[in-house]
Write a protein that holds these residues in place. Structure first.
Motif, PDB file in Angstrom:
ATOM      1  N   ASP A 147     -10.619  33.075 -24.887  1.00 21.11           N
ATOM      2  CA  ASP A 147      -9.956  32.632 -26.121  1.00 21.11           C
ATOM      3  C   ASP A 147      -8.441  32.490 -25.919  1.00 21.11           C
ATOM      4  O   ASP A 147      -7.762  31.903 -26.742  1.00 21.11           O
ATOM      5  CB  ASP A 147     -10.268  33.564 -27.285  1.00 21.11           C
ATOM      6  CG  ASP A 147     -10.006  35.027 -26.942  1.00 21.11           C
ATOM      7  OD1 ASP A 147     -10.028  35.371 -25.744  1.00 21.11           O
ATOM      8  OD2 ASP A 147      -9.764  35.811 -27.877  1.00 21.11           O
ATOM      9  N   ALA A 148      -7.899  33.038 -24.809  1.00 22.37           N
ATOM     10  CA  ALA A 148      -6.467  32.861 -24.548  1.00 22.37           C
ATOM     11  C   ALA A 148      -6.247  31.476 -23.938  1.00 22.37           C
ATOM     12  O   ALA A 148      -7.051  31.009 -23.129  1.00 22.37           O
ATOM     13  CB  ALA A 148      -5.964  33.941 -23.593  1.00 22.37           C
ATOM     14  N   PRO A 149      -5.158  30.806 -24.310  1.00 16.04           N
ATOM     15  CA  PRO A 149      -4.898  29.486 -23.740  1.00 16.04           C
ATOM     16  C   PRO A 149      -4.332  29.610 -22.324  1.00 16.04           C
ATOM     17  O   PRO A 149      -4.089  30.710 -21.826  1.00 16.04           O
ATOM     18  CB  PRO A 149      -3.837  28.909 -24.679  1.00 16.04           C
ATOM     19  CG  PRO A 149      -3.083  30.102 -25.147  1.00 16.04           C
ATOM     20  CD  PRO A 149      -4.091  31.223 -25.240  1.00 16.04           C
ATOM     21  N   ILE A 150      -4.157  28.469 -21.686  1.00 21.26           N
ATOM     22  CA  ILE A 150      -3.441  28.371 -20.421  1.00 21.26           C
ATOM     23  C   ILE A 150      -2.212  27.516 -20.714  1.00 21.26           C
ATOM     24  O   ILE A 150      -2.295  26.562 -21.491  1.00 21.26           O
ATOM     25  CB  ILE A 150      -4.316  27.720 -19.342  1.00 21.26           C
ATOM     26  CG1 ILE A 150      -5.494  28.633 -19.013  1.00 21.26           C
ATOM     27  CG2 ILE A 150      -3.518  27.398 -18.097  1.00 21.26           C
ATOM     28  CD1 ILE A 150      -6.437  28.078 -17.981  1.00 21.26           C
ATOM     29  N   VAL A 151      -1.079  27.881 -20.138  1.00 21.03           N
ATOM     30  CA  VAL A 151       0.141  27.096 -20.308  1.00 21.03           C
ATOM     31  C   VAL A 151       0.564  26.601 -18.936  1.00 21.03           C
ATOM     32  O   VAL A 151       0.665  27.391 -17.992  1.00 21.03           O
ATOM     33  CB  VAL A 151       1.266  27.932 -20.961  1.00 21.03           C
ATOM     34  CG1 VAL A 151       2.578  27.162 -20.959  1.00 21.03           C
ATOM     35  CG2 VAL A 151       0.884  28.323 -22.385  1.00 21.03           C
ATOM     36  N   SER A 152       0.774  25.295 -18.820  1.00 16.54           N
ATOM     37  CA  SER A 152       1.021  24.668 -17.526  1.00 16.54           C
ATOM     38  C   SER A 152       2.328  23.875 -17.576  1.00 16.54           C
ATOM     39  O   SER A 152       2.504  23.030 -18.453  1.00 16.54           O
ATOM     40  CB  SER A 152      -0.174  23.761 -17.222  1.00 16.54           C
ATOM     41  OG  SER A 152       0.094  22.908 -16.152  1.00 16.54           O
ATOM     42  N   VAL A 153       3.245  24.167 -16.663  1.00  9.65           N
ATOM     43  CA  VAL A 153       4.584  23.580 -16.676  1.00  9.65           C
ATOM     44  C   VAL A 153       4.765  22.707 -15.441  1.00  9.65           C
ATOM     45  O   VAL A 153       4.503  23.160 -14.318  1.00  9.65           O
ATOM     46  CB  VAL A 153       5.651  24.700 -16.678  1.00  9.65           C
ATOM     47  CG1 VAL A 153       7.056  24.118 -16.681  1.00  9.65           C
ATOM     48  CG2 VAL A 153       5.448  25.638 -17.863  1.00  9.65           C
ATOM     49  N   SER A 154       5.204  21.478 -15.629  1.00 10.64           N
ATOM     50  CA  SER A 154       5.407  20.546 -14.522  1.00 10.64           C
ATOM     51  C   SER A 154       6.890  20.429 -14.190  1.00 10.64           C
ATOM     52  O   SER A 154       7.711  20.204 -15.083  1.00 10.64           O
ATOM     53  CB  SER A 154       4.878  19.156 -14.895  1.00 10.64           C
ATOM     54  OG  SER A 154       3.472  19.185 -15.037  1.00 10.64           O
ATOM     55  N   LEU A 155       7.221  20.549 -12.909  1.00 15.36           N
ATOM     56  CA  LEU A 155       8.617  20.451 -12.452  1.00 15.36           C
ATOM     57  C   LEU A 155       8.696  19.518 -11.256  1.00 15.36           C
ATOM     58  O   LEU A 155       7.817  19.526 -10.388  1.00 15.36           O
ATOM     59  CB  LEU A 155       9.126  21.845 -12.061  1.00 15.36           C
ATOM     60  CG  LEU A 155       9.152  22.894 -13.184  1.00 15.36           C
ATOM     61  CD1 LEU A 155       9.396  24.292 -12.621  1.00 15.36           C
ATOM     62  CD2 LEU A 155      10.211  22.549 -14.228  1.00 15.36           C
ATOM     63  N   GLY A 156       9.758  18.739 -11.192  1.00 12.16           N
ATOM     64  CA  GLY A 156       9.954  17.853 -10.048  1.00 12.16           C
ATOM     65  C   GLY A 156       9.217  16.538 -10.216  1.00 12.16           C
ATOM     66  O   GLY A 156       9.163  15.978 -11.316  1.00 12.16           O
TER      67      GLY A 156
END
Ligand code: MD6
Ligand code: FE
Length: 217
Positions: free
Chosen positions: A144-153
């Motif tokens: 039930d917890a989300p995933i957070v995904s960060v894009s760099l470059g």
């Protein structure tokens, strides 16, 4: 684009784009913190360098990875799992930088997931030609917890499918500073990254760096 001329101010509404039920794209959400995030990535790498893990089937992964936080995702002949120590050094993974935790919590909050407290941050490195084949993220306990995904470059094409591998796949461009938050009915959707196109980014050179925050336990 006007977004670049008028940067986000505290209290501004966040521009959210729904990718699917439970999956959101927050364009530029991490743009202003990006330099800080990359400095922290370098600090993590001094303690836990890039490595190419092996799949349980014995294939070496093209994406180079490391982790920070109490738990780190690893893969080898014994399978996929979370470990509190880095198998290559035997030491605990580097601490989760405060700037990472704050960004992940704020991004989750912006799309309605309150109190997201990741205990794992997987850091991925892509070079031109590197891809990540379609997969589900299912090694975490609380689904039930989300995933957070960060894009760099460098930008990449995110492949976003459905709950079955055979479902049609959407292609979404993820640029420097973009954040994807992913939970609810999309939590087990198949996804991947198309082969990275060659290019140059002022902050990362010829690389794309991805931070993926999870609540593993
Ligand atoms: C990447 N991301 O963007 C790989 N997984 O480099 C993922 O595998 C991923 O972006 C779950 C949720 C969001 C993601
Ligand atoms: Fe994934």
């Amino acid at each position: 684009m006007t977004e670049d001329l008028f940067p986000r101010q505290p209290g501004d509404p966040v521009f959210r784009e729904a990718l699917a039920d439970g999956a959101w794209l927050l364009r530029g959400f991490a743009f202003e913190e990006a330099v800080t995030l990359l400095i922290e990535v370098d600090r993590v790498l001094q303690q836990a360098p890039w490595r190419h893990m092996r799949t349980p089937g014995g294939l070496q992964m093209a994406v180079a990875m490391t982790n920070c936080g109490p738990l780190g995702w690893t893969s080898d002949a014994r399978g996929y799992r979370y470990e509190s120590c880095d198998p290559t050094t035997g030491k605990p993974w580097p601490a989760l930088p405060l700037a990472f935790a704050a960004l992940a919590r704020n991004a989750a909050q912006a799309v309605g997931f309150a109190h997201f407290a990741p205990d794992a941050c997987l850091i991925n490195r892509y070079q031109p030609g590197t891809r990540l084949s379609l997969h589900q993220d299912r090694d975490e306990r609380p689904l039930d917890a989300p995933i957070v995904s960060v894009s760099l470059g460098l930008s990449a094409i995110f492949l976003f499918g459905g709950l079955q591998r055979s479902a049609p796949v959407r292609r979404v461009q993820l640029a420097h500073g973009d954040v994807v938050v992913w939970g609810g009915r999309s939590r087990l959707a198949f996804h991947g990254i198309a082969p990275l196109a060659a290019g140059h980014h002022a902050l990362t050179g010829s690389q794309r760096i991805n931070l993926t925050f999870r609540q593993a336990l």
